[in-house]
Scaffold this motif. Structure first.
Motif, mmCIF file in Angstrom:
data_model
loop_
_atom_site.group_PDB
_atom_site.id
_atom_site.type_symbol
_atom_site.label_atom_id
_atom_site.label_comp_id
_atom_site.label_asym_id
_atom_site.label_seq_id
_atom_site.Cartn_x
_atom_site.Cartn_y
_atom_site.Cartn_z
ATOM 1 N N GLN A 12 0.847 -1.185 0.000
ATOM 2 C CA GLN A 12 0.000 0.000 0.000
ATOM 3 C C GLN A 12 0.886 1.239 0.000
ATOM 4 N N SER A 13 0.300 2.366 -0.297
ATOM 5 C CA SER A 13 1.028 3.625 -0.213
ATOM 6 C C SER A 13 0.122 4.642 0.473
ATOM 7 N N TRP A 14 0.726 5.712 0.913
ATOM 8 C CA TRP A 14 -0.042 6.766 1.555
ATOM 9 C C TRP A 14 -0.948 7.453 0.532
ATOM 10 N N ALA A 15 -2.157 7.798 0.962
ATOM 11 C CA ALA A 15 -3.056 8.607 0.137
ATOM 12 C C ALA A 15 -2.443 9.993 -0.016
ATOM 13 N N ILE A 16 -2.904 10.749 -0.984
ATOM 14 C CA ILE A 16 -2.334 12.073 -1.228
ATOM 15 C C ILE A 16 -2.645 13.041 -0.078
ATOM 16 N N LEU A 54 -9.210 2.622 5.039
ATOM 17 C CA LEU A 54 -10.447 2.164 4.415
ATOM 18 C C LEU A 54 -10.317 2.459 2.930
ATOM 19 N N GLY A 55 -10.423 1.409 2.108
ATOM 20 C CA GLY A 55 -10.201 1.612 0.681
ATOM 21 C C GLY A 55 -8.780 2.088 0.482
ATOM 22 N N GLY A 56 -8.591 3.166 -0.241
ATOM 23 C CA GLY A 56 -7.254 3.699 -0.463
ATOM 24 C C GLY A 56 -6.899 4.867 0.438
ATOM 25 N N GLY A 57 -7.725 5.161 1.431
ATOM 26 C CA GLY A 57 -7.462 6.308 2.300
ATOM 27 C C GLY A 57 -7.066 5.899 3.701
ATOM 28 N N GLN A 58 -6.345 6.777 4.346
ATOM 29 C CA GLN A 58 -5.939 6.536 5.718
ATOM 30 C C GLN A 58 -6.314 7.727 6.592
ATOM 31 N N ILE A 59 -6.429 7.435 7.874
ATOM 32 C CA ILE A 59 -6.564 8.460 8.903
ATOM 33 C C ILE A 59 -5.561 8.099 9.986
ATOM 34 N N VAL A 60 -4.835 9.101 10.464
ATOM 35 C CA VAL A 60 -3.943 8.901 11.599
ATOM 36 C C VAL A 60 -4.674 9.399 12.839
ATOM 37 N N LEU A 61 -4.750 8.548 13.841
ATOM 38 C CA LEU A 61 -5.356 8.903 15.122
ATOM 39 C C LEU A 61 -4.219 9.143 16.102
ATOM 40 N N ASN A 62 -4.082 10.372 16.578
ATOM 41 C CA ASN A 62 -2.995 10.751 17.482
ATOM 42 C C ASN A 62 -3.521 10.901 18.904
ATOM 43 N N GLN A 63 -2.938 10.150 19.824
ATOM 44 C CA GLN A 63 -3.300 10.294 21.232
ATOM 45 C C GLN A 63 -2.945 11.712 21.690
ATOM 46 N N TYR A 64 -3.901 12.382 22.315
ATOM 47 C CA TYR A 64 -3.664 13.744 22.793
ATOM 48 C C TYR A 64 -2.528 13.760 23.815
ATOM 49 N N ARG A 65 -1.587 14.671 23.581
ATOM 50 C CA ARG A 65 -0.503 14.956 24.526
ATOM 51 C C ARG A 65 -0.336 16.469 24.535
ATOM 52 N N PRO A 66 -0.396 17.114 25.683
ATOM 53 C CA PRO A 66 -0.292 18.580 25.716
ATOM 54 C C PRO A 66 1.015 19.109 25.129
ATOM 55 N N ASP A 67 2.080 18.292 25.137
ATOM 56 C CA ASP A 67 3.375 18.751 24.631
ATOM 57 C C ASP A 67 3.573 18.446 23.146
ATOM 58 N N ASP A 68 2.554 17.914 22.482
ATOM 59 C CA ASP A 68 2.647 17.592 21.055
ATOM 60 C C ASP A 68 2.802 18.891 20.256
ATOM 61 N N PRO A 69 3.850 19.020 19.420
ATOM 62 C CA PRO A 69 4.037 20.262 18.657
ATOM 63 C C PRO A 69 2.918 20.527 17.649
ATOM 64 N N MET A 70 2.119 19.502 17.297
ATOM 65 C CA MET A 70 1.012 19.714 16.359
ATOM 66 C C MET A 70 -0.217 20.297 17.051
ATOM 67 N N VAL A 71 -0.224 20.324 18.364
ATOM 68 C CA VAL A 71 -1.317 20.939 19.111
ATOM 69 C C VAL A 71 -0.924 22.398 19.319
ATOM 70 N N VAL A 72 -1.558 23.285 18.556
ATOM 71 C CA VAL A 72 -1.134 24.682 18.509
ATOM 72 C C VAL A 72 -1.845 25.577 19.518
ATOM 73 N N ALA A 73 -2.857 25.037 20.186
ATOM 74 C CA ALA A 73 -3.570 25.800 21.211
ATOM 75 C C ALA A 73 -4.189 24.797 22.184
ATOM 76 N N GLU A 74 -4.614 25.285 23.308
ATOM 77 C CA GLU A 74 -5.235 24.405 24.294
ATOM 78 C C GLU A 74 -6.485 23.778 23.694
ATOM 79 N N LEU A 75 -6.625 22.477 23.877
ATOM 80 C CA LEU A 75 -7.793 21.769 23.350
ATOM 81 C C LEU A 75 -8.811 21.546 24.458
#
Length: 141
Positions: A12-16, A54-75
């Motif tokens: 498989q490969s990553w979806a666009i 599912l099919g040719g698409g993917q979703i990444v599920l990221n466990q919430y971590r307050p120090d995650d650099p992708m979390v740009v504001a308080e959730l």
């Protein structure tokens, strides 16, 4: 790890475009996406993230971590406010019926929509469900 290809199944490969969703409980989200929504688990790093497919698409599920650099504001919950993902499937009815059998809440019941493009008329069967963190998924044919 240059492009992350080892995180998905061989052949498989990553979806666009691959959405990455911050989730409050990775274990619960993987269960809902695989057991109820019909996705396959491709890869998981326990307590960190999981890749579901599912099919040719993917979703990444990221466990919430307050120090995650992708979390740009308080959730605050629900995390998914305003995020909707359209999931195309050949027939959304089996997923819909499986969710109803589990008494999982349906956000927008199954409906038939009609669209016109030029002189062509199209129909789409769809329903909307909310995942445990408030992300909306529209399953349609």
């Amino acid at each position: 790890m240059s492009d992350g290809d080892q995180l998905i199944k061989e052949g498989q490969s990553w979806a666009i475009i691959v959405p990455a969703l911050v989730v409050s409980s990775l274990e619960r989200s993987v269960d809902v996406y695989t057991r109820l929504f019909g996705f396959e688990l491709d890869h998981t790093e326990p307590e960190r993230f999981a890749v579901v497919q599912l099919g040719g698409g993917q979703i990444v599920l990221n466990q919430y971590r307050p120090d995650d650099p992708m979390v740009v504001a308080e959730l605050s919950t629900p995390f998914g406010r305003g995020v909707a993902i359209h999931v195309r499937t050949s027939d959304p009815k089996p997923v819909y019926e499986a969710l109803r059998a589990e008494k999982y809440p349906i956000y927008v019941p199954m409906e038939l929509s009609e669209f016109t493009q030029g002189d062509q008329r199209y129909t789409m069967t769809s329903f909307v469900v909310q995942d445990p963190d408030g992300y909306l998924l529209r399953f349609s044919d």
